[in-house]
Design a protein around this motif. Sequence first.
Motif, mmCIF file in Angstrom:
data_model
loop_
_atom_site.group_PDB
_atom_site.id
_atom_site.type_symbol
_atom_site.label_atom_id
_atom_site.label_comp_id
_atom_site.label_asym_id
_atom_site.label_seq_id
_atom_site.Cartn_x
_atom_site.Cartn_y
_atom_site.Cartn_z
ATOM 1 N N ALA A 238 0.814 -1.220 0.000
ATOM 2 C CA ALA A 238 0.000 0.000 0.000
ATOM 3 C C ALA A 238 0.842 1.263 0.000
ATOM 4 C CB ALA A 238 -0.944 -0.004 1.201
ATOM 5 N N SER A 239 1.975 1.241 0.700
ATOM 6 C CA SER A 239 2.762 2.464 0.836
ATOM 7 C C SER A 239 3.239 2.983 -0.517
ATOM 8 C CB SER A 239 3.961 2.221 1.750
ATOM 9 O OG SER A 239 4.725 3.399 1.909
ATOM 10 N N TYR A 240 3.610 2.086 -1.424
ATOM 11 C CA TYR A 240 4.139 2.534 -2.713
ATOM 12 C C TYR A 240 3.079 3.296 -3.510
ATOM 13 C CZ TYR A 240 6.272 2.543 -7.338
ATOM 14 O OH TYR A 240 6.778 2.937 -8.557
ATOM 15 N N SER A 241 1.896 2.706 -3.673
ATOM 16 C CA SER A 241 0.868 3.377 -4.467
ATOM 17 C C SER A 241 0.340 4.614 -3.757
ATOM 18 C CB SER A 241 -0.275 2.407 -4.800
ATOM 19 O OG SER A 241 -0.710 1.709 -3.662
ATOM 20 N N ASN A 242 0.390 4.625 -2.429
ATOM 21 C CA ASN A 242 -0.022 5.825 -1.700
ATOM 22 C C ASN A 242 0.989 6.945 -1.898
ATOM 23 O OD1 ASN A 242 -1.695 7.344 0.011
ATOM 24 N ND2 ASN A 242 -0.523 6.770 1.817
ATOM 25 N N VAL A 243 2.289 6.622 -1.861
ATOM 26 C CA VAL A 243 3.326 7.607 -2.155
ATOM 27 C C VAL A 243 3.142 8.145 -3.566
ATOM 28 C CG1 VAL A 243 5.795 7.848 -2.642
ATOM 29 C CG2 VAL A 243 5.046 6.768 -0.518
ATOM 30 N N ARG A 244 2.845 7.254 -4.506
ATOM 31 C CA ARG A 244 2.625 7.672 -5.890
ATOM 32 C C ARG A 244 1.447 8.637 -5.982
ATOM 33 N NH1 ARG A 244 1.639 2.658 -9.062
ATOM 34 N NH2 ARG A 244 -0.439 2.824 -8.164
ATOM 35 N N ARG A 245 0.409 8.381 -5.194
ATOM 36 C CA ARG A 245 -0.750 9.283 -5.197
ATOM 37 C C ARG A 245 -0.337 10.695 -4.771
ATOM 38 N NH1 ARG A 245 -3.800 11.239 -0.345
ATOM 39 N NH2 ARG A 245 -3.433 9.184 0.557
ATOM 40 N N PHE A 246 0.472 10.806 -3.737
ATOM 41 C CA PHE A 246 0.947 12.127 -3.307
ATOM 42 C C PHE A 246 1.753 12.799 -4.412
ATOM 43 C CE2 PHE A 246 0.092 10.614 1.038
ATOM 44 C CZ PHE A 246 -0.424 11.766 1.615
ATOM 45 N N ILE A 247 2.693 12.054 -5.001
ATOM 46 C CA ILE A 247 3.570 12.635 -6.014
ATOM 47 C C ILE A 247 2.767 13.081 -7.226
ATOM 48 C CG2 ILE A 247 5.526 12.190 -7.534
ATOM 49 C CD1 ILE A 247 6.232 12.325 -4.547
ATOM 50 N N GLU A 668 11.757 10.759 -11.003
ATOM 51 C CA GLU A 668 11.983 12.041 -11.676
ATOM 52 C C GLU A 668 11.010 13.100 -11.168
ATOM 53 O OE1 GLU A 668 11.533 10.903 -15.719
ATOM 54 O OE2 GLU A 668 13.619 10.237 -15.957
ATOM 55 N N ARG A 669 9.726 12.739 -11.005
ATOM 56 C CA ARG A 669 8.742 13.704 -10.502
ATOM 57 C C ARG A 669 9.052 14.087 -9.054
ATOM 58 N NH1 ARG A 669 4.573 12.957 -14.276
ATOM 59 N NH2 ARG A 669 5.722 12.691 -16.214
ATOM 60 N N SER A 670 9.481 13.107 -8.277
ATOM 61 C CA SER A 670 9.835 13.384 -6.877
ATOM 62 C C SER A 670 11.004 14.356 -6.805
ATOM 63 C CB SER A 670 10.188 12.076 -6.158
ATOM 64 O OG SER A 670 9.136 11.142 -6.218
#
Length: 689
Positions: A238-247, A668-670
């Motif tokens: 879950a953490s990966y896709s949640n981090v992606r949501r923020f980014i 890259e976005r991060s």
Amino acid sequence: MKQFNWQRSGALSAALLVTMSACQPLNIAQAKSQPQTRIKGCNAESLLLPAHKDVEALRKLYEQYLGRTPVEIELGLSRAEFAQSLIQLARSLERLQGQALSSADATLLKRLQQDYATELSQVDQPRKPGDRRFGFSSRRPRPTGRPPALTGAQPAPALANEVAAQSKLSRDQIGRAKSIAPPTSIAAPAPKPRFQDKDRRHLPGTFNTEDYKHINENPFFLPQRTPLSTFSIDVDTASYSNVRRFISRGQLPPKDAVRLEELINYFDYDYASPKGDQPFSVSTEVATAPWNSQHKLVQIGLKGKELEQEQPSNLVFLIDVSGSMKRPNKLALVKKSLCLLVHQLKPQDRVSLVVYAGRAGIVLPSTPGTQKATIMNAIDRLEAGGSTAGAAGIKMAYDMAERHFLKNGNNRVILATDGDFNVGQSSDAELERLIEQKRDRGVFLTVLGYGTGNYKDNKMELLANKGNGNYAYIDTLLEAQKVLVNDLRGTLFTIAKDVKIQVEFNPEKVQAYRLIGYENRLLRDQDFNDDRKDAGEIGSGHTITALYEVVPTGVTSNVELPDIDPLKFQKPTSSSSSSDLMNLKLRYKQPTGSKSKLISTAIADQTRSIQAATDNLKFSAAVAMYGMVLRDSEYKGDSTFNQVLDLAEQAKGKDSQGYRTAFMQLVERSQTLQQAKARTEKTKAQLSP
């Protein structure tokens, strides 16, 4: 064409522009060379994905003229929803004074309107007052504090049997069961004061109450004082896709939303397959740590056995239909996600549907996998409204699962929610005990998280950990496809449970060590041999990765290590002559077993550069570096986003699904967001008195 005058925003405008450039949608699951453009939705309708040429064209127009992209565009659109998006764009453009379309964009918009003329003619264009939902019908149900009706649903013949079966339940359960009517409606509770949006101090969408458990990063330990490291495996992603949501929203995630083990385990690794009767294989590797050349990095990799024949499944979909689930990235996405899973059902599988809002109710009795249309119709007609009696819903879902229990099958509750349980007995301790009891009876729990704003990450992770299941965050339809289609076997079919790892470090070789991630899965040393202690599960074909950072003996490390005075009463033991770096032990149980089995293997010391390591170690190290940079970890060493990109590029491999390519886009976005944040902070400092 007239351009927006961003300079009016003052000295911070440059940083704002950079931030906005980082908010472009991410191609989250497919490589650029083979983007997926369509997916099969509920009732076999074709949904247009973000990579579809028409969706890309629509996104371009929104970003060019309105400076934003509606979330619906990233979630998968039916042709009717696409038509709604076109209408919303046209209305917004009409309100812009002096903002004319370029000739090319005008031609593009005209082409889209012609291609979707049929759907546009069927859209009820006049918008009723008060309807601010984008991409949905203008009919908006008012909160009533009750589970929503299934509009137009026909009573299912098997429902009478379900209600009759409830006569065996407890008095409290019978009281709840009596409120259940055929799917055309679920009876309202007795009239009482209702908590509605107008009673809130903060209206929905105006106040962020997301909740994450605080993470204290694992420190370095000295093997002379702490020779053992013990933890449970973790299959959550879950953490990966949640981090992606923020980014993707142009925002760096909070530190506690970044769990390194879940970032690493989001990806599959090419470990050797298990042999013989072993349910999983064990692979190890040692190389130089890429963020600190004085240290070594040790990888432990497990790979679950592929099932030759899938077991029949008894699934209960437990869906949160409370008022907090109204947003497009919540219930609307839940329905599309579960329909993806329904498409994968086998004839011998069975599905039930339970919903909860003000109270819980059975919407669909246990239905065979041959009746996919019936199941998807029930899902597709759900609507959101009311408060959130999550605990009552979980109890009813488990009752349904036990009523149709398959002795030699996969029995599982699949909970789809934002985790905001705010009515009823919803303490963590009570829910833990209930889920543990059902887990011991063979009913496991999978948790799918949705939404933003009031997302309760800590509660959902807790429930999944206690339920012998996994926890995934669904931010887009492509993520739903990854979890419920591409990784379906690993998500639903457990091949080993209560898997624990214990490592003993050789003080002759190891000066200090630290486990990277797994902070919320640590166990006491004595828990390793205690079969009563719960631990994580491995699904069919799943890969699990753990990393240790090791400071070799004789090295003067630039990292501060524990400073402990010599002990007065303890005598040093004789030194070991072993050349091994550490000894690895694992315990596991069969899915229906109660006694654990032991696996033990030594890990030899190796001197190898990270460049000479396998793609498995290099890519997992790149992901670990990314997480440490995001968290601004005190152990990140020389890590930078550029180093992450270089190492990930070397280890990208075949990348058939495009997940590793998408990871590099995310990095890259991060990096762009981090640079924008630094500029903004610098500008603020210069402007402050």
